[in-house]
Scaffold this motif. Structure first.
Motif, mmCIF file in Angstrom:
data_model
loop_
_atom_site.group_PDB
_atom_site.id
_atom_site.type_symbol
_atom_site.label_atom_id
_atom_site.label_comp_id
_atom_site.label_asym_id
_atom_site.label_seq_id
_atom_site.Cartn_x
_atom_site.Cartn_y
_atom_site.Cartn_z
ATOM 1 N N GLU A 16 35.715 5.734 9.883
ATOM 2 C CA GLU A 16 34.533 5.729 10.713
ATOM 3 C C GLU A 16 33.541 6.940 10.324
ATOM 4 O OE1 GLU A 16 35.994 3.500 14.683
ATOM 5 O OE2 GLU A 16 36.360 5.706 14.511
ATOM 6 N N PHE A 17 34.306 8.091 10.207
ATOM 7 C CA PHE A 17 33.457 9.366 9.785
ATOM 8 C C PHE A 17 32.756 9.229 8.532
ATOM 9 C CE2 PHE A 17 32.835 13.681 8.460
ATOM 10 C CZ PHE A 17 32.161 14.241 9.370
ATOM 11 N N ALA A 18 33.528 8.697 7.566
ATOM 12 C CA ALA A 18 33.017 8.650 6.161
ATOM 13 C C ALA A 18 31.653 7.752 6.370
ATOM 14 C CB ALA A 18 34.074 7.866 5.497
ATOM 15 N N ILE A 19 32.035 6.503 7.110
ATOM 16 C CA ILE A 19 30.767 5.427 7.169
ATOM 17 C C ILE A 19 29.566 6.159 7.939
ATOM 18 C CG2 ILE A 19 29.931 3.547 8.272
ATOM 19 C CD1 ILE A 19 32.716 2.307 7.822
ATOM 20 N N ALA A 20 29.864 7.075 8.765
ATOM 21 C CA ALA A 20 28.732 7.879 9.605
ATOM 22 C C ALA A 20 28.130 8.793 8.671
ATOM 23 C CB ALA A 20 29.303 8.601 10.776
ATOM 24 N N GLY A 24 24.187 8.404 7.207
ATOM 25 C CA GLY A 24 23.237 9.404 7.452
ATOM 26 C C GLY A 24 23.047 9.763 8.662
ATOM 27 N N LEU A 25 24.223 9.486 9.544
ATOM 28 C CA LEU A 25 24.304 9.557 11.194
ATOM 29 C C LEU A 25 24.790 11.002 11.385
ATOM 30 C CD1 LEU A 25 25.929 6.167 12.325
ATOM 31 C CD2 LEU A 25 23.613 6.950 12.366
ATOM 32 N N VAL A 26 25.726 11.621 10.652
ATOM 33 C CA VAL A 26 26.097 12.858 10.594
ATOM 34 C C VAL A 26 25.763 13.642 9.067
ATOM 35 C CG1 VAL A 26 28.348 14.169 10.454
ATOM 36 C CG2 VAL A 26 28.364 12.077 11.641
ATOM 37 N N ARG A 27 25.121 14.811 9.660
ATOM 38 C CA ARG A 27 24.784 15.403 8.343
ATOM 39 C C ARG A 27 25.799 16.539 8.173
ATOM 40 N NH1 ARG A 27 19.084 17.367 11.679
ATOM 41 N NH2 ARG A 27 20.832 17.658 13.151
ATOM 42 N N GLU A 42 25.644 20.441 14.968
ATOM 43 C CA GLU A 42 25.241 18.929 14.450
ATOM 44 C C GLU A 42 26.342 18.283 15.318
ATOM 45 O OE1 GLU A 42 24.397 15.417 12.400
ATOM 46 O OE2 GLU A 42 23.431 17.356 13.032
ATOM 47 N N VAL A 43 27.701 18.704 15.489
ATOM 48 C CA VAL A 43 28.626 18.240 16.543
ATOM 49 C C VAL A 43 28.162 18.106 17.808
ATOM 50 C CG1 VAL A 43 31.050 18.433 17.422
ATOM 51 C CG2 VAL A 43 30.553 18.662 14.828
ATOM 52 N N ASP A 44 27.491 19.212 18.319
ATOM 53 C CA ASP A 44 27.157 19.413 19.701
ATOM 54 C C ASP A 44 25.943 18.440 19.937
ATOM 55 O OD1 ASP A 44 28.966 21.325 20.090
ATOM 56 O OD2 ASP A 44 27.661 23.072 19.721
ATOM 57 N N ARG A 45 25.093 18.263 18.744
ATOM 58 C CA ARG A 45 23.718 17.161 18.854
ATOM 59 C C ARG A 45 24.509 15.816 19.237
ATOM 60 N NH1 ARG A 45 21.389 13.719 15.777
ATOM 61 N NH2 ARG A 45 22.620 14.030 13.961
ATOM 62 N N LEU A 46 25.382 15.268 18.382
ATOM 63 C CA LEU A 46 25.972 13.961 18.409
ATOM 64 C C LEU A 46 26.631 14.033 19.703
ATOM 65 C CD1 LEU A 46 26.963 13.924 14.867
ATOM 66 C CD2 LEU A 46 25.313 12.474 16.010
ATOM 67 N N ARG A 47 27.420 14.906 20.171
ATOM 68 C CA ARG A 47 28.192 14.958 21.332
ATOM 69 C C ARG A 47 27.464 14.883 22.690
ATOM 70 N NH1 ARG A 47 33.552 16.112 21.469
ATOM 71 N NH2 ARG A 47 33.351 16.879 23.598
ATOM 72 N N LEU A 266 21.562 17.721 4.924
ATOM 73 C CA LEU A 266 20.968 16.457 4.738
ATOM 74 C C LEU A 266 20.226 16.109 6.171
ATOM 75 C CD1 LEU A 266 23.817 14.393 3.277
ATOM 76 C CD2 LEU A 266 21.427 14.999 2.111
ATOM 77 N N VAL A 267 18.906 15.506 6.133
ATOM 78 C CA VAL A 267 18.268 14.914 7.096
ATOM 79 C C VAL A 267 18.403 13.360 7.227
ATOM 80 C CG1 VAL A 267 15.782 14.471 7.906
ATOM 81 C CG2 VAL A 267 16.700 16.765 6.971
ATOM 82 N N PRO A 268 19.067 12.975 8.271
ATOM 83 C CA PRO A 268 19.258 11.627 8.371
ATOM 84 C C PRO A 268 18.294 10.691 7.823
ATOM 85 C CG PRO A 268 19.962 12.449 10.428
ATOM 86 C CD PRO A 268 19.136 13.434 9.589
ATOM 87 N N VAL A 269 18.466 9.860 6.780
ATOM 88 C CA VAL A 269 17.563 8.863 6.501
ATOM 89 C C VAL A 269 17.683 7.429 7.197
ATOM 90 C CG1 VAL A 269 17.381 9.770 4.250
ATOM 91 C CG2 VAL A 269 19.174 8.195 4.495
#
Length: 312
Positions: A16-20, A24-27, A42-47, A266-269
């Motif tokens: 799942e993490f590799a797909i994220a 571009g969901l995880v930088r 980045e982790v804090d942003r997603l959490r 990376l910025v999510p695209v």
């Protein structure tokens, strides 16, 4: 933090993490040529996002044929036919105990497909779908490959990195025809993207990945050869590939979502649109991501490509 730690904190499985990362969901960043890492911010942003972790898991949730058919309200046989005809694009795959490829699809994309193309889920299939299936077509690997290639190209502007992505789509014989310099071929192989967790998995799984990344049809082979020639032209203008004795500080073999630099990020695209389906039935991932320059086509030796053309 390491990608494994980030996956645990985001409550995602490795796949799942590799797909994220791929979506571009995880930088993910690489600092000074070290191992891939994820910023604490980045982790804090997603959490901190609404609905965490269920909302994030839902975006990367994958299903196989049986569960996908249930989501669409159709039988597994019809689901497989739609996928083979190019209407549905896999996001990843795995090998079963018989070493057969099992395709997985994003559940969210299937729901969107059902809302957008409901006419394909009931009644008689359109003529273009039947024609493709009767001709033995199976676009699952090609559409998966196109999605993956375009995503990898979107993650980098470095011309050598882009050429390395396209070099992986050709078998050794074709690659040698396009890239006749031995050192350039070695460099392209060295910087070819790897999965986010590195070259893990069984040898058969890695072999399957390499095989599925290679263009399978004559028109696709020709298209990838042309694309590689264009990217090589850009790369050679930017600078030559390293030679023995040259000073070169390699990073890791970069995977989806990586780029080089002291503190590259990376910025999510935007996520790619699912394969389009119309009454005439294109149903294939679009050809994009190749940056041509004036005059480059004139330098392509089309005679070396003629054997890949189908028909007279």
């Amino acid at each position: 933090m390491a990608v494994g730690t980030a996956a645990r904190e985001l409550q995602l499985k490795r796949g799942e993490f590799a797909i994220a990362v791929h979506m571009g969901l995880v930088r993910v960043l690489v600092q000074g040529g070290g191992r891939p890492r994820v910023r604490r911010e980045e982790v804090d942003r997603l959490r901190s996002q609404d609905g965490f972790p269920e909302a994030l898991r839902e975006r990367v949730h994958t299903v196989g044929t049986a569960e996908g058919a249930q989501l669409l309200g159709i039988g597994p046989d019809r689901f497989t036919k739609l996928a083979r005809a190019g209407c549905l694009t896999p996001i990843t795959f795995y090998l079963n105990r018989y070493r057969a490829v099992v395709w997985l699809y994003l559940a969210q994309e299937l729901v969107e497909f059902a809302a957008r193309q409901s006419q394909l889920l009931v009644g008689k299939s359109p003529a273009w779908v039947r024609s493709r299936l009767e001709g033995g077509a199976d676009f699952r690997a090609r559409n998966w490959r196109s999605r993956r290639i375009e995503r990898l190209l979107s993650f980098t502007e470095d011309p050598w990195d882009r050429a390395a992505v396209l070099a992986g789509t050709l078998d050794p014989v074709q690659l040698a025809e396009v890239v006749d310099d031995l050192y350039e071929r070695a460099y392209l192989a060295r910087i070819r993207p790897e999965p986010v967790f590195g070259p893990t998995g069984s040898p058969s799984a890695r072999e399957a990945m390499g095989r599925l990344m290679q263009a399978g049809e004559p028109d696709e082979m020709l298209w990838r050869r042309v694309g590689l020639i264009m990217e090589l032209d850009n790369a050679r203008e930017a600078g030559p590939a390293p030679r023995p004795g040259d000073e070169w500080c390699p990073g890791i073999e970069l995977g989806p979502g990586f780029e080089r630099g002291q503190e590259s990020e990376l910025v999510p695209v935007a996520e790619p649109e699912p394969a389009s389906v119309s009454e005439t039935g294109p149903g294939l991932q679009p050809r994009s991501g190749i940056r041509s320059r004036p005059g480059v086509r004139a330098r392509i030796n089309l005679r070396s490509c003629t054997r890949f053309r189908s028909g007279p």
